[in-house]
Write a protein that holds these residues in place. Structure first.
Motif, short mmCIF file in Angstrom:
data_model
loop_
_atom_site.label_atom_id
_atom_site.label_comp_id
_atom_site.label_asym_id
_atom_site.label_seq_id
_atom_site.Cartn_x
_atom_site.Cartn_y
_atom_site.Cartn_z
N GLY A 152 0.79 -1.23 0.00
CA GLY A 152 0.00 0.00 0.00
C GLY A 152 0.82 1.27 0.00
O GLY A 152 0.26 2.36 -0.09
N LYS A 153 2.13 1.16 0.09
CA LYS A 153 3.01 2.34 0.14
C LYS A 153 3.77 2.57 -1.17
O LYS A 153 4.61 3.46 -1.24
CB LYS A 153 4.03 2.20 1.28
CG LYS A 153 3.40 2.12 2.65
CD LYS A 153 2.68 3.41 2.98
CE LYS A 153 2.09 3.35 4.39
NZ LYS A 153 1.32 4.52 4.71
N VAL A 154 3.46 1.80 -2.20
CA VAL A 154 4.11 2.00 -3.50
C VAL A 154 3.51 3.25 -4.13
O VAL A 154 2.30 3.33 -4.34
CB VAL A 154 3.93 0.77 -4.42
CG1 VAL A 154 4.54 1.03 -5.78
CG2 VAL A 154 4.55 -0.46 -3.78
N SER A 155 4.36 4.21 -4.43
CA SER A 155 3.93 5.51 -4.94
C SER A 155 3.09 5.40 -6.22
O SER A 155 3.50 4.78 -7.20
CB SER A 155 5.16 6.37 -5.22
OG SER A 155 4.79 7.61 -5.75
N ILE A 163 -0.50 -7.67 -9.55
CA ILE A 163 0.73 -7.81 -10.35
C ILE A 163 1.63 -8.87 -9.73
O ILE A 163 2.13 -9.76 -10.42
CB ILE A 163 1.46 -6.46 -10.47
CG1 ILE A 163 0.64 -5.48 -11.31
CG2 ILE A 163 2.86 -6.66 -11.07
CD1 ILE A 163 1.15 -4.05 -11.27
N GLU A 164 1.85 -8.77 -8.43
CA GLU A 164 2.77 -9.69 -7.77
C GLU A 164 2.29 -11.13 -7.80
O GLU A 164 3.10 -12.05 -7.74
CB GLU A 164 2.98 -9.25 -6.31
CG GLU A 164 3.78 -7.97 -6.20
CD GLU A 164 4.05 -7.54 -4.78
OE1 GLU A 164 4.78 -6.57 -4.61
OE2 GLU A 164 3.51 -8.17 -3.83
N TYR A 174 4.33 0.21 -12.09
CA TYR A 174 4.79 -0.42 -10.85
C TYR A 174 6.30 -0.58 -10.87
O TYR A 174 6.99 -0.24 -9.90
CB TYR A 174 4.08 -1.76 -10.65
CG TYR A 174 4.46 -2.49 -9.38
CD1 TYR A 174 4.74 -1.80 -8.21
CD2 TYR A 174 4.54 -3.87 -9.34
CE1 TYR A 174 5.09 -2.46 -7.04
CE2 TYR A 174 4.87 -4.54 -8.19
CZ TYR A 174 5.14 -3.84 -7.04
OH TYR A 174 5.49 -4.50 -5.89
N ALA A 175 6.83 -1.07 -11.97
CA ALA A 175 8.29 -1.23 -12.07
C ALA A 175 8.97 0.12 -11.87
O ALA A 175 9.96 0.23 -11.13
CB ALA A 175 8.66 -1.85 -13.41
N GLN A 178 -2.98 -0.62 -3.60
CA GLN A 178 -2.52 -1.87 -3.00
C GLN A 178 -3.06 -3.07 -3.75
O GLN A 178 -2.36 -4.04 -4.00
CB GLN A 178 -2.91 -1.92 -1.52
CG GLN A 178 -2.41 -3.15 -0.78
CD GLN A 178 -3.33 -4.36 -0.95
OE1 GLN A 178 -4.55 -4.23 -1.08
NE2 GLN A 178 -2.75 -5.55 -0.95
N ALA A 179 -4.33 -3.00 -4.17
CA ALA A 179 -4.94 -4.13 -4.88
C ALA A 179 -4.24 -4.39 -6.22
O ALA A 179 -4.07 -5.54 -6.62
CB ALA A 179 -6.43 -3.86 -5.11
#
Length: 105
Positions: free
Chosen positions: A33-36, A46-47, A60-61, A40-41
């Motif tokens: 949830g902290k990825v700029s 992706i993961e 995301y990358a 989060q979903a």
């Protein structure tokens, strides 16, 4: 969800890519949830190898400080070795390789 997963033609590759991004995120000590700029979903999808747009994947990358690189099929292990800290092979310089084909001045 099952219908979406049936559209994925390369599920193992998608899972591996998502796993590599997860490893990078965890190395950066970031919660999903902290990825700029990412929900989060979406990060979770992706993961876990879910069906997302290419734009979401690239975003995301980039948020993790990575760029997407294309390597010829069969060359990924060489590229992964260079990323892991092994000596990187020098990129092919086509201008030097085909120097004899340059236009005369």
């Amino acid at each position: 969800m099952q219908n979406t997963l049936s559209r994925i033609r390369n599920p193992e590759t998608i899972r591996r890519l998502g796993g590599r991004l997860r490893q990078q995120r965890e190395r950066a000590k970031l919660a999903q949830g902290k990825v700029s700029g990412m929900r989060q979903a979406t990060v979770s999808k992706i993961e876990n190898g879910g069906d997302v747009t290419l734009d979401s994947f690239v975003s995301y990358a980039a948020a993790l400080g990575l760029e997407i690189t294309l390597v010829p099929i069969g060359q990924a292990s060489k590229h992964e070795a260079s990323v892991a800290g092994h000596p990187q092979t020098k990129p092919l310089d086509l201008l030097a390789q085909f120097d004899d084909l340059k236009d005369a001045p």
